[in-house]
Design a protein around this motif. Structure first.
Motif, short mmCIF file in Angstrom:
data_model
loop_
_atom_site.label_atom_id
_atom_site.label_comp_id
_atom_site.label_asym_id
_atom_site.label_seq_id
_atom_site.Cartn_x
_atom_site.Cartn_y
_atom_site.Cartn_z
N GLU A 282 41.51 -1.45 14.63
CA GLU A 282 40.48 -2.48 14.77
C GLU A 282 39.65 -2.21 16.03
OE1 GLU A 282 38.66 -5.98 13.26
OE2 GLU A 282 40.27 -4.74 12.43
N PRO A 283 38.32 -2.22 15.90
CA PRO A 283 37.47 -1.99 17.08
C PRO A 283 37.67 -3.08 18.13
CG PRO A 283 36.19 -1.80 15.06
CD PRO A 283 37.52 -2.38 14.67
N VAL A 284 37.37 -2.75 19.37
CA VAL A 284 37.39 -3.73 20.46
C VAL A 284 36.06 -4.48 20.42
CG1 VAL A 284 37.40 -4.02 22.96
CG2 VAL A 284 38.94 -2.35 21.89
N TYR A 285 36.13 -5.79 20.26
CA TYR A 285 34.92 -6.60 20.10
C TYR A 285 34.52 -7.22 21.42
CZ TYR A 285 31.64 -10.08 18.35
OH TYR A 285 30.52 -10.83 18.13
N LEU A 286 33.38 -6.78 21.97
CA LEU A 286 32.87 -7.29 23.24
C LEU A 286 31.40 -7.67 23.12
CD1 LEU A 286 34.67 -4.74 25.61
CD2 LEU A 286 35.27 -7.15 25.24
N ASP A 287 31.09 -8.37 22.04
CA ASP A 287 29.73 -8.88 21.80
C ASP A 287 29.79 -10.37 21.50
OD1 ASP A 287 26.99 -8.91 21.52
OD2 ASP A 287 27.00 -8.13 19.47
#
Length: 382
Positions: free
Chosen positions: A2-7
């Motif tokens: 799972e991508p790291v979500y920083l938005d």
């Protein structure tokens, strides 16, 4: 993986408790809250309870809360309907050059109707001051609209001080609180604001939902015409499951929890900068010192990397960040916020990224972002 979500300034993931509450209401309460029958009364009870929860969160009265589709509708309603309703008293409006597009486009529309808008400039830290507002005020000023927290650089505006200034002026005071509600402590009485707008999806609630605080003695005609929902202030059948979920999201952000979250997110900002410093990554923070900004937004100029290229490289590394406001994500235009701060020719206008956190962000996410940035910069240096 799972991508790291920083938005998270664009949107936040739904909290599990919010999903559970919405599912419960969808399964058990399908009635129209405007109908007087059994099913409608059940829906109305949930709606009233949610309105009370949300009103308490900003020290308002339940009757001052108008549910709508979110920040854009709220901003449009507050600005356009205030202007049209008060134009006999004057046609001058004050805002800033770094507002959200929902505010700026509302202003542009009003200019086509003959209103005059003063766009307060910001300094290179993205800040305005109360003196600018005072100097721009005129007898024919009918509205002042200034965001509480900027959505691209996280700068905090002096809303309380501006509210105090406007106590001696008849202008209506609106603040876009989309990026501050649920993280900052908000008391509409202490701030002396007349109108305040929010969006549920910024605080782990559902999309297409928000509310507008409208001071009790300020009666604006509805922007959305139709039925008599929301005490005749916003037509359209209320989305009761989503509103119940919104109230749950608000309850998950108590004053104590907000304080703890702010401290944790602030530590993440400092951790990221420390890791970049240790690796000799050349960067500059866009905006004032990080202590003067909201803890969940960090805007960085990574020198020598075009925003779009850096976003792609980070995306390939499994890291999701933004180049600016989500409302202009499909546009090739550089950030209007950074242009207002530095001028159109400054390289940082097209070489900056926005990193934004929420309470579900963990420290390891920050470490992964730092590692990815360090690798990208070192790869270019060869």
């Amino acid at each position: 993986m799972e991508p790291v979500y920083l938005d998270n300034a664009a949107t936040t993931p739904l909290a599990p408790q919010v999903i559970a509450r919405m599912n419960e209401v969808m399964q058990q309460t399908f009635g129209n809250a405007s109908t007087p029958n059994y099913y409608g009364r059940k829906a109305r009870a949930i709606l009233d309870e949610a309105r009370a929860v949300i009103a308490k969160s900003i020290n308002a009265q339940p009757g001052e809360i108008v549910f709508n589709s979110g920040g854009s509708e709220g901003d449009n309603t507050a600005i356009i309907m205030t202007a049209l309703t008060h134009q006999e008293q004057g046609k001058h409006i004050i805002t800033t050059s770094i507002e959200h597009e929902a505010v700026l486009q509302s202003m542009k529309y009003l200019e086509t109707l003959g209103f005059e808008v003063t766009y307060l400039p910001v300094n290179q830290a993205g800040q305005i001051n109360v003196d600018q507002v005072q100097n721009a005020l005129r007898p024919d000023t009918i509205l002042v609209s200034i965001m509480m927290v900027n959505n691209e650089i996280g700068v905090l505006n002096p809303i309380k001080e501006i509210g105090q200034l406007l106590q001696d002026h008849p202008a209506i005071f609106h603040t876009d609180a989309v990026q501050s509600y649920g993280l900052q402590d908000i008391d509409v009485r202490a701030l002396n604001v007349d109108l305040l707008t929010t969006s549920a999806h910024k605080i782990n609630g559902p999309k297409m939902l928000g509310f507008m605080y409208e001071r009790a003695d300020l009666t604006l005609p509805p922007l959305i015409k139709g039925g008599q929902q929301e005490l005749k202030r916003r037509a359209g059948t209320e989305n009761v499951p989503a509103i119940a979920g919104f109230a749950t999201a608000v309850q998950l952000n108590s004053s104590k929890e907000r304080s703890e979250i702010r401290q944790r997110l602030q530590s993440y900002k400092q951790l990221l900068l420390t890791l970049l410093d240790q690796a000799d990554v050349e960067y500059v923070v866009n905006g004032p010192d990080i202590a003067q900004t909201t803890p969940n937004i960090l805007n960085l100029w990574i020198k020598g990397f075009a925003t779009s290229i850096l976003q792609i490289k980070l995306d390939l590394a499994g890291i999701v960040v933004s180049g600016g406001s989500a409302c202009t994500a499909g546009s090739l235009e550089p950030s209007h916020v950074l242009r207002a701060m530095f001028g159109a020719q400054n390289p940082r206008v097209e070489q900056s990224i926005r990193v934004s956190f929420n309470k579900m962000t963990v420290e390891n996410d920050i470490i992964k972002l730092a590692d990815a940035l360090i690798k990208i910069v070192r790869a270019k240096k060869g």
